[in-house]
Design a protein around this motif. Structure first.
Motif, PDB file in Angstrom:
ATOM      1  N   GLY A   9      52.148  45.905  19.642  1.00 43.56           N
ATOM      2  CA  GLY A   9      52.350  44.629  20.324  1.00 43.56           C
ATOM      3  C   GLY A   9      51.237  43.636  20.050  1.00 43.56           C
ATOM      4  O   GLY A   9      51.490  42.449  19.815  1.00 43.56           O
ATOM      5  N   ASN A  17      51.642  40.067  18.127  1.00 43.88           N
ATOM      6  CA  ASN A  17      51.113  38.844  18.733  1.00 43.88           C
ATOM      7  C   ASN A  17      50.121  38.159  17.801  1.00 43.88           C
ATOM      8  O   ASN A  17      50.177  36.941  17.597  1.00 43.88           O
ATOM      9  CB  ASN A  17      50.448  39.185  20.072  1.00 43.88           C
ATOM     10  CG  ASN A  17      49.874  37.958  20.748  1.00 43.88           C
ATOM     11  OD1 ASN A  17      48.724  37.595  20.516  1.00 43.88           O
ATOM     12  ND2 ASN A  17      50.676  37.337  21.593  1.00 43.88           N
ATOM     13  N   GLU A  21      55.409  42.417  22.374  1.00 42.62           N
ATOM     14  CA  GLU A  21      54.013  41.983  22.264  1.00 42.62           C
ATOM     15  C   GLU A  21      53.136  42.574  23.363  1.00 42.62           C
ATOM     16  O   GLU A  21      51.967  42.848  23.147  1.00 42.62           O
ATOM     17  CB  GLU A  21      53.915  40.452  22.294  1.00 42.62           C
ATOM     18  CG  GLU A  21      54.335  39.799  21.008  1.00 42.62           C
ATOM     19  CD  GLU A  21      54.008  38.320  20.972  1.00 42.62           C
ATOM     20  OE1 GLU A  21      53.474  37.762  21.958  1.00 42.62           O
ATOM     21  OE2 GLU A  21      54.288  37.700  19.929  1.00 42.62           O
TER      22      GLU A  21
END
Length: 160
Positions: free
Chosen positions: A12, A16, A44
């Motif tokens: 995640g 991101n 994310e």
């Protein structure tokens, strides 16, 4: 051994990072991977513990990276031939003093980054290049660092 939760969080964070580095909004990325904005946000945040290979490939393709970049597994010690060639061409254009400065900095980094033997060999290969190349590489590095710092500031400002 890494837990499923830790791995989901790691993936995640990488999604991101690459999304912000690509300057995509959640909505833009969600359209590229054909998922809802909320689902992308959950990926994310590491809330989705099982990431299918298909989904990982969709994210990687949308973000311009490889699936191994998102998993953070270094499956290969080799940079792409194009990047290596570009680096060597620029390095060859630098002055000898700047080449040596760059190589000294790379040595310092190698101590702190635990470089692989292949990476160390490449550094040693750079030491054998002609003296008129360091300035161009120095300029290229300054340009890339400046660009990365501007992106990082933009990301930080957007988060505020």
């Amino acid at each position: 051994m890494i837990s499923r939760e830790e791995m989901a969080k790691k993936i995640g964070l990488k999604i991101n990072f690459y999304r912000k580095n690509s300057q995509f909004t959640l909505l833009e990325l969600s359209k590229k991977v054909n998922l809802s904005e909320g689902m992308v946000s959950r990926y994310e945040n590491g809330e989705i513990k099982t990431v299918s290979i298909d989904t990982l490939v969709k994210f990687a393709n949308a973000l311009g990276c490889s699936p191994s970049d998102l998993i953070d597994w270094n499956l290969s010690d080799s940079p792409s031939p194009e990047n290596e060639q570009l680096f060597l061409e620029k390095f060859k254009k630098l002055s000898h003093d700047n080449q040596m400065l760059l190589l000294d900095n790379m040595d310092s980094l190698s101590d702190s980054l635990c470089l692989t033997s292949l990476e160390k060999k490449r550094i040693n290969k750079c030491r054998q290049l002609s003296p008129d190349d360091v300035e161009d590489i120095d300029e290229m590095i300054d340009f890339k660092l400046d660009k990365a710092l501007r992106k990082e500031r933009a990301i930080q400002n957007a988060a505020i």
